[in-house]
Design an enzyme around this catalytic site. Structure first.
Site, PDB file in Angstrom:
ATOM      1  N   SER A 291      31.002  -7.996  13.850  1.00 35.09           N
ATOM      2  CA  SER A 291      30.550  -7.305  12.866  1.00 35.09           C
ATOM      3  C   SER A 291      29.180  -7.573  12.441  1.00 35.09           C
ATOM      4  CB  SER A 291      31.600  -8.135  11.755  1.00 35.09           C
ATOM      5  OG  SER A 291      31.945  -7.323  10.712  1.00 35.09           O
TER       6      SER A 291
ATOM      7  N   ASP B 289      41.321  -1.736  13.610  1.00 42.46           N
ATOM      8  CA  ASP B 289      40.935  -2.234  12.041  1.00 42.46           C
ATOM      9  C   ASP B 289      40.631  -1.481  11.023  1.00 42.46           C
ATOM     10  OD1 ASP B 289      38.187  -3.394  11.058  1.00 42.46           O
ATOM     11  OD2 ASP B 289      36.681  -3.135  12.527  1.00 42.46           O
TER      12      ASP B 289
ATOM     13  N   HIS C 128      40.286  -6.449  13.168  1.00 45.96           N
ATOM     14  CA  HIS C 128      38.721  -6.500  13.055  1.00 45.96           C
ATOM     15  C   HIS C 128      38.567  -8.036  13.558  1.00 45.96           C
ATOM     16  CE1 HIS C 128      35.047  -6.377  10.853  1.00 45.96           C
ATOM     17  NE2 HIS C 128      35.176  -7.408  10.757  1.00 45.96           N
TER      18      HIS C 128
END
Length: 472
Positions: free
Chosen positions: A263, A381, A409
């Site tokens: 991320s 995600d 995610h």
């Protein structure tokens, strides 16, 4: 929920920000954990594991890959990428965009100028395509026909204006790529987490690769995990956090370093790959998103006051569980609790989201990367759509894109075995060494003098001459 609301109300009345981050003094210094002071009063917790390696093997020689690329940015908001490498690894191209030709072009529109058009398009190879190095005249006739001097309806045709490039970047280098095994003492793995995470989210990966003999490094970003949490919003900007990561990297880096980011942590890995191009061997981006410059959103829930966010912290945790995991069961809730994920103070969370300003990290910045990159994306995600990782795969020079059907995610926590296998295979991957072409034994052409001597010997009778030392 009621406790959080009362604490948030007290926070508003006393004008003090609530901070629930574990202080550094109460953290137990367990085996494999270190505390590094990157700046005075700014201490990060780092997990550093040096495994007992077996007999060290000689590193493989690997292969060299030609990285030749021309990146042209036009004033109308278009980015034209032309791969000029003679051997830009055809197997990478086949995995990346389905093409097998090493010389290809990619034309994209920048993030600030695209509206409804697709972000990336691969034009078909055409002889009349205009590149940045031509003189602006495009041939529309056949290859064997010369253009007419005066065309009768030339005035009626729209005249093509020459596109003036805003800037041009040329990359020409050779990168040596080799397999990285756990028995190699010059290999180090760096794991960087994102917003709301901690080094504990990499628990499965740290244990897996340390058992294989790899040296692993995983820091807690400022305000996360057991690292110190300054009460200044400027301490959580991208540049402040990137400087922390740079110091950690310079402290533990060796000859061949592999970066694994998740991320927001992917942006810091990209930053390190630009700062230390010769020391980064490979890179992994897990749900990192597209190659766009970071800019905080003006209309976001994280712009609310800290006390309001503290009141809404249970709702934010539930929303993160729903969007970050493909399934919302007891196992996922236990993973969040055990791995200390999304367990940061409201002040740190607000400062982190507001500090994501990085205008340099645009498409050109990512297109300049020459390191091999593995892109891992969870299909479910809800934070990062798969189209963004597909766009990243098109921009990068050497990239593999792997989409996991059962992940979201937090895919490294949901599917640890699959992610570990993908990462290990990528670490052991190296380009195939091209086979050397055997040269045919060709007879050298005879010179004029040799041909004259041969003709003379053919016409004159053969006489036996005594062998001299020179002839012998």
């Amino acid at each position: 929920m009621l406790t959080s609301f009362i604490e948030g109300l007290l926070c508003c009345l006393t004008s003090k920000s609530a901070n629930t981050v574990v202080p550094i003094e109460t953290s137990e210094l367990a085996d494999g954990y270190e505390f590094v002071e990157v700046k005075p009063g700014r201490v990060l917790r780092v997990r550093h594991i040096i495994p007992d390696r077996p007999i060290e093997e000689e590193p493989s020689q690997g292969a060299s890959v030609s990285c030749k690329r021309k990146i042209t940015v036009y004033r109308n908001g278009q980015l034209f990428i032309e791969n000029l490498g003679e051997r830009a690894s055809a197997e990478l191209k086949s995995c990346q965009n389905g093409e097998t030709e090493p010389n290809s072009t990619v034309e994209v529109e920048l993030a600030e100028s695209r509206n409804s058009s697709p972000p990336v398009s691969l034009p078909e190879p055409r002889s009349e395509s205009v590149t940045a190095g031509n003189n602006g005249a495009s041939e529309t006739g056949a290859a064997g026909e010369a253009p007419a001097a005066v065309h009768p309806d030339q005035s009626q045709q729209p005249r093509k204006r020459r596109r003036k490039p805003k800037r041009t970047v040329v990359i020409d280098c050779e990168r040596k790529i080799s397999a990285c095994k756990g028995t190699h003492s010059d290999v180090v793995l760096f794991f960087i987490h994102g917003v709301g995470g901690s080094l504990d989210i990499w628990g499965s990966q740290l244990e897996f690769f340390s058992r294989l003999g790899y040296e692993v490094i995983a820091p807690d970003l400022a305000g996360h995990g057991a690292s110190s949490a300054p009460q200044i919003a400027a301490a959580y900007t991208f540049y402040a956090l990137a400087e922390d990561v740079r110091i950690i990297f310079k402290r533990y880096a060796k000859k061949r370093n592999i970066l694994i980011g998740h991320s927001y942590g992917v942006s810091f890995c990209t930053f390190l790959a630009h700062e230390f191009p010769d020391q980064i061997q490979k890179m992994v981006m897990i749900n990192g998103g597209g190659p766009t410059a970071l800019e905080p959103s003006l209309c976001s829930i994280f712009n609310l006051p800290t006390c309001v966010l503290h009141c809404l912290s249970p709702l934010l945790a539930w929303s993160f569980l729903k969007a970050g995991f493909a399934r919302q069961g007891a196992r996922e809730k236990q993973l969040l609790k055990e791995n200390n994920a999304f367990n940061v103070s409201s002040f740190v969370l607000r400062a982190m989201m507001s500090g994501q300003y990085w205008p340099e990290g645009d498409e050109v910045y990512h297109a300049e990367l020459t390191v091999p990159i593995l892109l891992v994306h969870g299909m479910h995600d809800k934070f990062v759509p798969v189209e963004e990782d597909q766009r990243m795969a098109e921009i990068l020079l050497m990239a593999f894109l792997k989409v996991l059907e059962d992940g979201s995610h937090m895919v490294m926590m949901e599917c640890p075995e699959t992610v570990n296998t993908l990462l290990h295979e990528f670490l052991l991957w190296e380009p195939a060494t091209p086979a050397l072409v055997k040269k045919e034994n060709k007879t050298r052409p005879e010179t004029a003098k040799a041909q004259t001597d041969n003709n003379r010997e053919a016409t004159e009778p053969a006489t036996v001459r005594p062998a001299t030392a020179r002839q012998t």
